[in-house]
Design an enzyme around this catalytic site. Structure first.
Site, PDB file in Angstrom:
ATOM      1  N   GLU A 122       0.822  -1.205   0.000  1.00 60.10           N
ATOM      2  CA  GLU A 122       0.000   0.000   0.000  1.00 60.10           C
ATOM      3  C   GLU A 122       0.855   1.254   0.000  1.00 60.10           C
ATOM      4  O   GLU A 122       0.557   2.222  -0.718  1.00 60.10           O
ATOM      5  CB  GLU A 122      -0.906   0.055   1.249  1.00 60.10           C
ATOM      6  CG  GLU A 122      -1.827  -1.131   1.387  1.00 60.10           C
ATOM      7  CD  GLU A 122      -1.279  -2.230   2.282  1.00 60.10           C
ATOM      8  OE1 GLU A 122      -2.057  -2.812   3.037  1.00 60.10           O
ATOM      9  OE2 GLU A 122      -0.063  -2.521   2.198  1.00 60.10           O
ATOM     10  N   CYS A 148      -2.690  -2.731   7.414  1.00 57.16           N
ATOM     11  CA  CYS A 148      -2.295  -2.662   8.819  1.00 57.16           C
ATOM     12  C   CYS A 148      -2.495  -1.227   9.314  1.00 57.16           C
ATOM     13  O   CYS A 148      -2.881  -0.337   8.560  1.00 57.16           O
ATOM     14  CB  CYS A 148      -0.834  -3.081   8.975  1.00 57.16           C
ATOM     15  SG  CYS A 148       0.344  -1.891   8.270  1.00 57.16           S
TER      16      CYS A 148
END
Length: 169
Positions: free
Chosen positions: A48, A76
């Site tokens: 990401e 996360c």
């Protein structure tokens, strides 16, 4: 999500946990990324983060309010924070992460009312494929570790301890 899975395969070939990400803006892919924290010696080099950095460069702005992020594994806390700071409109992920997921599996930062940005989140897209690549990676990794242990045990099998000066042997 298919392109994110392709990026996950790139990570797997490089020995990284197979996670891939894609940023889409106005229906066009503007950036991709895959996990590379091990090879890059960078704990922030999640898929990401790589995709968000590339998207920000492509658009010339760190804010990505019209963008959607597709990622094979639930983000996360670190990645969720970056997604919020970038003001990403929507996050779409494949596999839930029961150990570190920040979109509802462990915590749900995007539903936290005290935070100022709330991306729309959709999970479970191409879930089976996303879970499958992770399971394959970790299964192969466990098998390789077992083979190394067996090989190491075989290397010492049949050896007799030798006496060294000052030892009690």
């Amino acid at each position: 999500m298919g392109l994110a899975l392709q990026q996950a395969r790139v990570a797997m070939v490089q020995g990284e946990v197979p996670v891939g990400a894609v940023v889409v803006c106005d229906g066009q892919v503007i950036a991709v990324g895959h996990n590379c924290p091990v090879g890059g010696h960078d704990p922030s080099a999640h898929a990401e983060m790589q995709a968000l950095r590339a998207a920000a460069q492509a658009l010339g702005n760190y804010r990505l309010p019209e963008c959607e992020l597709y990622v094979t594994l639930e983000p996360c806390v670190m990645c969720a924070g970056a997604i919020m700071h970038a003001r990403v409109k929507r996050v779409v992920y494949g596999a839930a992460d029961p150990k570190t997921g920040a979109c509802g599996s462990v915590v749900d930062l995007f539903a936290e009312p005290r935070l100022n940005h709330h991306a729309e989140v959709l999970g479970g897209v191409m879930r089976d494929e996303c879970v499958g690549i992770l399971q394959t990676f970790f299964s192969e990794r466990r098998a390789a570790a077992k083979a190394r242990r067996s090989s190491a045990a075989g290397d010492t099998a049949g050896e007799t301890p030798t006496s060294t000066p000052g030892s009690l042997n």
